[in-house]
Enzyme design. Structure first.
Site, short mmCIF file in Angstrom:
data_model
loop_
_atom_site.label_atom_id
_atom_site.label_comp_id
_atom_site.label_asym_id
_atom_site.label_seq_id
_atom_site.Cartn_x
_atom_site.Cartn_y
_atom_site.Cartn_z
NE ARG A 1 -46.24 36.53 12.83
CZ ARG A 1 -45.91 35.39 12.22
NH1 ARG A 1 -45.48 35.42 10.98
NH2 ARG A 1 -46.01 34.23 12.84
CD GLN B 1 -43.57 26.70 12.86
OE1 GLN B 1 -43.91 27.87 13.13
NE2 GLN B 1 -42.75 26.42 11.86
CE LYS C 1 -72.71 6.89 -6.91
NZ LYS C 1 -72.59 6.27 -8.25
CG HIS D 1 -47.90 35.02 4.54
ND1 HIS D 1 -47.21 34.79 5.70
CD2 HIS D 1 -47.69 33.95 3.75
CE1 HIS D 1 -46.57 33.63 5.60
NE2 HIS D 1 -46.86 33.09 4.44
CB THR E 1 -70.69 2.97 -6.43
OG1 THR E 1 -71.04 3.35 -7.76
CG2 THR E 1 -69.36 2.22 -6.47
#
Length: 297
Positions: free
Chosen positions: A178, A225, A12, A253, A57
């Site tokens: 940035r 990263q 379920k 961004h 279920t």
């Protein structure tokens, strides 16, 4: 052509459960989305249509509600462990259960002033963050995975991106300052596989969230990263009961808007927040010597 039945499961999905604790005038709530997947001796229902080995279920759904009333909910990992154990140990044809839980967080509305003695039973949704967990149980050992998703964070400076590969299709300009924004989806695997030394899941969740946020805030980022690894490393280093963490970080961004056509300067103050397309950075950080068990998708 001969065919055979491969891996299969059923259950379920997305059982919505809100549990209100009314022991005192100061109520508390747990708001969960529970999904159950069961596997075992289920070949007959696929091959012949016989349901003699199938627990409906709908029964799984009812079990979630009954356990919430009879045993309470507590931490989502503890609730999932109880459910997984029940399905495997109560049904001889079920050999493995996976229970996934999302928890939607609420903050209490605190009343001040003349109405400060009003009953504490009002709440407001706490941002967009969703707490998650997944419990696997095969009758012998558990795999406990905690996590969070949709935790949106932003650094308005302290992020760069330059020195990257350029080819004939590259138009991106190098950046030495940035905005770095992302929506953190993280899953971490506990070393615990069963027994009486069950982790304090509430404490470990709070600690993992804190270390993720602190690492994001304090890492001068040369790439998303690098930030991902710093966040994962901080969790592994500070939580000895966690062996593995997997992070998925979409790069949300923010592009500097060109205001020169209007005779205005834009010294890094006005940005367009783009929702797509976006860079997607994913990775796993492990304790040395630990096996990588979390899926990569």
């Amino acid at each position: 052509m001969t065919t055979v039945l491969g891996q299969n499961q059923y259950g379920k999905a997305e059982v919505r459960l809100v549990r209100v604790v009314r022991d005192t005038p100061r109520h508390s709530i747990r708001d969960l989305n529970v999904s159950i997947a069961l596997s075992g001796e289920l070949e007959a229902t696929h091959l012949t249509g016989s349901n003699a080995q199938v627990l409906p279920t709908d029964t799984a759904k009812n079990t979630v509600y009954a356990f919430a009333r009879d045993r309470g909910v507590g931490e989502p990992e503890d609730f999932a462990i109880e459910l997984a154990g029940h399905f495997v140990t109560s049904q001889p044809t079920i050999h493995r259960a996976r229970v996934r839980v999302e928890e939607y967080l609420w903050d209490r509305i605190e009343v001040t002033g003349a109405a400060a003695d009003a009953p504490a039973h009002s709440f407001v949704r706490s941002g967009t963050e969703v707490r998650t967990c997944e419990i696997l149980f095969d009758g012998t050992a558990h795999q406990a995975v905690s996590g969070l998703k949709e935790l949106t964070v932003l650094n308005s400076t302290g992020s760069e991106f330059h020195g990257f590969v350029e080819d004939r299709y590259t138009t991106l300009r190098p950046a030495t300052d940035r905005i770095l924004a992302t929506r953190v989806d993280a899953r971490w695997r506990h070393a615990w596989t069963g027994g009486d030394d069950r982790p304090d899941f509430a404490a470990s969740y709070a600690a993992a969230q804190r270390h993720l946020l602190e690492a994001f805030a304090t890492t001068h980022s040369l790439s998303l990263q690098q930030t991902l690894y710093a966040m994962g490393r901080s969790v592994i280093r500070n939580l000895p009961g966690v062996d593995e963490i997997r992070l998925s970080l979409p790069n949300k961004h923010h592009f500097l808007v060109d205001l020169e056509p209007f005779g205005l300067e834009n010294p890094g103050e006005v940005f367009h927040a783009a929702d797509r397309p976006y860079g997607l950075i994913e990775g796993t950080v492990l304790r040395e010597g630990a096996a990588q068990l979390l899926p990569t998708d």
